[in-house]
Write an enzyme that holds these catalytic residues in place. Sequence first.
Site, short mmCIF file in Angstrom:
data_model
loop_
_atom_site.label_atom_id
_atom_site.label_comp_id
_atom_site.label_asym_id
_atom_site.label_seq_id
_atom_site.Cartn_x
_atom_site.Cartn_y
_atom_site.Cartn_z
N GLU A 64 0.86 -1.19 0.00
CA GLU A 64 0.00 0.00 0.00
C GLU A 64 0.89 1.24 0.00
O GLU A 64 1.78 1.36 0.84
CB GLU A 64 -0.91 -0.02 1.23
CG GLU A 64 -1.66 1.27 1.51
CD GLU A 64 -2.53 1.75 0.35
OE1 GLU A 64 -3.37 0.99 -0.13
OE2 GLU A 64 -2.33 2.91 -0.09
N THR A 89 -9.75 4.43 -0.35
CA THR A 89 -10.70 5.53 -0.56
C THR A 89 -11.84 5.48 0.44
O THR A 89 -12.20 6.50 1.04
CB THR A 89 -11.28 5.45 -1.99
OG1 THR A 89 -10.20 5.58 -2.92
CG2 THR A 89 -12.29 6.56 -2.24
N CYS A 90 -12.43 4.32 0.64
CA CYS A 90 -13.62 4.23 1.50
C CYS A 90 -13.35 4.82 2.88
O CYS A 90 -14.10 5.66 3.36
CB CYS A 90 -14.06 2.77 1.63
SG CYS A 90 -15.42 2.58 2.79
N LYS A 147 -19.96 10.03 5.23
CA LYS A 147 -21.13 9.73 6.07
C LYS A 147 -21.06 10.46 7.40
O LYS A 147 -22.10 10.78 7.99
CB LYS A 147 -21.28 8.22 6.30
CG LYS A 147 -22.11 7.56 5.23
CD LYS A 147 -21.46 7.52 3.89
CE LYS A 147 -22.02 7.97 2.67
NZ LYS A 147 -21.20 7.97 1.50
N GLY A 180 3.79 -0.08 -5.67
CA GLY A 180 4.15 -1.33 -6.35
C GLY A 180 3.90 -1.25 -7.84
O GLY A 180 3.12 -0.44 -8.33
N VAL A 215 -24.23 9.68 -7.34
CA VAL A 215 -24.19 9.44 -5.90
C VAL A 215 -23.41 10.52 -5.15
O VAL A 215 -23.92 11.11 -4.18
CB VAL A 215 -23.56 8.05 -5.63
CG1 VAL A 215 -23.69 7.70 -4.17
CG2 VAL A 215 -24.24 7.00 -6.48
N GLY A 272 -18.04 10.92 -11.83
CA GLY A 272 -17.60 9.53 -11.87
C GLY A 272 -16.16 9.38 -11.41
O GLY A 272 -15.44 10.37 -11.23
N ASP A 314 -12.71 -1.37 -7.48
CA ASP A 314 -13.10 -0.35 -8.46
C ASP A 314 -12.40 -0.48 -9.82
O ASP A 314 -12.84 0.13 -10.79
CB ASP A 314 -12.82 1.06 -7.91
CG ASP A 314 -13.81 1.46 -6.82
OD1 ASP A 314 -14.67 0.63 -6.47
OD2 ASP A 314 -13.72 2.60 -6.33
N HIS A 361 -44.95 -2.93 14.02
CA HIS A 361 -45.65 -1.64 13.88
C HIS A 361 -45.30 -0.77 15.08
O HIS A 361 -45.37 -1.25 16.21
CB HIS A 361 -47.15 -1.88 13.82
CG HIS A 361 -47.94 -0.60 13.73
ND1 HIS A 361 -47.98 0.15 12.58
CD2 HIS A 361 -48.69 0.05 14.66
CE1 HIS A 361 -48.75 1.20 12.79
NE2 HIS A 361 -49.18 1.17 14.04
P1 NAD Z 1 -21.81 8.50 -10.70
O1 NAD Z 1 -21.54 7.68 -11.89
O2 NAD Z 1 -22.73 7.99 -9.63
O3 NAD Z 1 -22.42 9.91 -11.16
C1 NAD Z 1 -21.79 10.74 -12.08
C2 NAD Z 1 -22.87 11.57 -12.73
O4 NAD Z 1 -22.25 12.56 -13.52
C3 NAD Z 1 -23.75 10.75 -13.64
O5 NAD Z 1 -25.10 10.90 -13.25
C4 NAD Z 1 -23.46 11.32 -15.02
O6 NAD Z 1 -24.59 11.32 -15.86
C5 NAD Z 1 -23.02 12.74 -14.67
N1 NAD Z 1 -22.20 13.37 -15.71
C6 NAD Z 1 -21.24 12.80 -16.47
N2 NAD Z 1 -20.72 13.71 -17.33
C7 NAD Z 1 -21.36 14.89 -17.08
C8 NAD Z 1 -21.28 16.19 -17.62
N3 NAD Z 1 -20.43 16.49 -18.60
N4 NAD Z 1 -22.08 17.16 -17.12
C9 NAD Z 1 -22.97 16.85 -16.13
N5 NAD Z 1 -23.09 15.64 -15.60
C10 NAD Z 1 -22.30 14.66 -16.05
O7 NAD Z 1 -20.38 8.90 -10.10
P2 NAD Z 1 -20.00 9.73 -8.80
O8 NAD Z 1 -21.20 10.33 -8.17
O9 NAD Z 1 -18.86 10.58 -9.17
O10 NAD Z 1 -19.49 8.56 -7.85
C11 NAD Z 1 -18.37 7.76 -8.24
C12 NAD Z 1 -18.50 6.37 -7.73
O11 NAD Z 1 -18.40 6.35 -6.32
C13 NAD Z 1 -19.83 5.76 -8.09
O12 NAD Z 1 -19.64 4.53 -8.69
C14 NAD Z 1 -20.54 5.64 -6.82
O13 NAD Z 1 -21.36 4.49 -6.76
C15 NAD Z 1 -19.43 5.60 -5.78
N6 NAD Z 1 -19.96 6.20 -4.56
C16 NAD Z 1 -20.85 5.49 -3.83
C17 NAD Z 1 -21.42 6.06 -2.72
C18 NAD Z 1 -22.45 5.28 -1.95
O14 NAD Z 1 -22.59 4.09 -2.20
N7 NAD Z 1 -23.20 5.90 -1.07
C19 NAD Z 1 -21.09 7.35 -2.34
C20 NAD Z 1 -20.18 8.05 -3.12
C21 NAD Z 1 -19.62 7.46 -4.24
#
Ligand code: NAD
Length: 457
Positions: free
Chosen positions: A35, A42-43, A52, A115, A178, A262, A302, A434
């Site tokens: 590592e 990341t988490c 959270k 690594g 998300v 993303g 990931d 309930h």
């Molecule tokens: P995501 O894929 O959930 O969302 C990215 C969003 O950006 C999409 O809805 C997409 O349509 C939009 N987008 C892409 N290009 C764009 C543009 N040019 N203009 C405007 N919008 C655009 O990715 P994220 O929110 O960055 O999260 C990354 C990863 O981390 C995800 O896979 C997510 O599941 C994970 N994550 C999970 C949690 C959780 O489980 N609670 C929390 C945070 C992140």
Amino acid sequence: MSTRSADVVILGGGSGGYAAAIRSAELGRSVILIEENELGGTCLHQGCIPTKALLHSAEVADSARTASQFGVDVTFGGVDLEKVLSYKNTIVTRLHKGLQGLVDAYGITVVNGRGRLVGPNGVEVDGELITGGAVVLATGSSPKTLPGISIGGRVVTSDQALVLPSVPEKAIILGGGVIGVEFASVWSSFGASVTIVEAMPRLVPNEDETISKYLERAFRRRKITAKTGVRVTEVTQDENAVSVTLDSGDVLDADVVLVAVGRGPNTASMGYEETGVMLDKGFVVTSDRLRTTVPNVFAVGDIVPGLQLAHRGFQQGIFVAEEIAGQRPDPIDETGIPRVTYSHPEVASVGLTETAAREKFGDKVETVTYDLAGNGKSQILKTSGAVKLVVAPTGVVVGVHMVGDRVGELIGEAQLLYNFQVDAAQAAKFVHAHPTQGEALGEALMAVSGKPLHVHG
Ligand code: NAD
């Protein structure tokens, strides 16, 4: 070159990597875990846990702000971000120490350094060759940006957003997935004026359409603006503000822009392709047994195409450890992995959306959407939302989609329904306590089986 060896060598100590390490150790294998930063990935350090904690501070702020609605006299004095960050850091530090202790207790050797895969059995770290009977790639992901938008100053990713020293007055969030909706939720609760720009026609576009509608309505009530179906054409900044131009012609100004479009896989410059590991758009191509194109080299987390979730990483890590040990575990059904977004209100789902179910099973798919207005506990909490069930023509539950405060806690039951392929009419016989929010799931099961109770059928 000095050398070391172990049964299993793991590159990356995040959720996927450390789960593979612990399970391999439980199975009696010697393990070297490499590592370059800190164990937990990341988490623990930039994702699930710190965000959270912020979301919980946000919930407390909202509770204080709305206390009078519940007859409680509280004066909301504001958010002290320094103290919020210190609370968040305490949680991360404690969990990090716990993880280090756990890894140590399992006799796992941790090598701190970057690594590089140098062959089907070997990883080089700072001039040392570490060889293993099996190698597990678990190098995770990093925030992506958009062409022409560079990160720096007022333009941040979630990494920097987590450590901002003050709450922005005005924030623009690019991406309504998300990360976008979770940060929109936090910043709005902390007092910021927030605009989300999402390229797709709706927020959380990977979720069922009904859920997006409820979330958008809830966000509107919270005065969070969502501009959907629009793209960004330019982002410029100076010392006073940042300005975002959209393809609709609108120009928006803010103090901070969060780019949440993303996360991309960390697979460049680590010797993967040179060693013969096939990549597709940067992701590692694997079989359903998480084997790469190089024998005895596995990949988890990931960097493997699919849901980028910590609990998927854990499960893949455990799977690979058992596969290496010759136990032939069952492949993981991605659709059965629960998905929770911890915004206010929360979104939680498992299985197929209505659209995906209709593609798979045709028009005879049935759905029911049970509005939380009929659920006593949700009314007590003053939350709105819904539970939507998607049922295959055979009667089996193939999708559960929920929106509303605390619905993330209902995902346990929902995932059992999906993963055990439970018949909706059978499940409708289960008695729900309930008053709980879980009753909403029970009521939805009764409704889809033709015997609704607290809703007119
Ligand atoms: P995501 O894929 O959930 O969302 C990215 C969003 O950006 C999409 O809805 C997409 O349509 C939009 N987008 C892409 N290009 C764009 C543009 N040019 N203009 C405007 N919008 C655009 O990715 P994220 O929110 O960055 O999260 C990354 C990863 O981390 C995800 O896979 C997510 O599941 C994970 N994550 C999970 C949690 C959780 O489980 N609670 C929390 C945070 C992140």
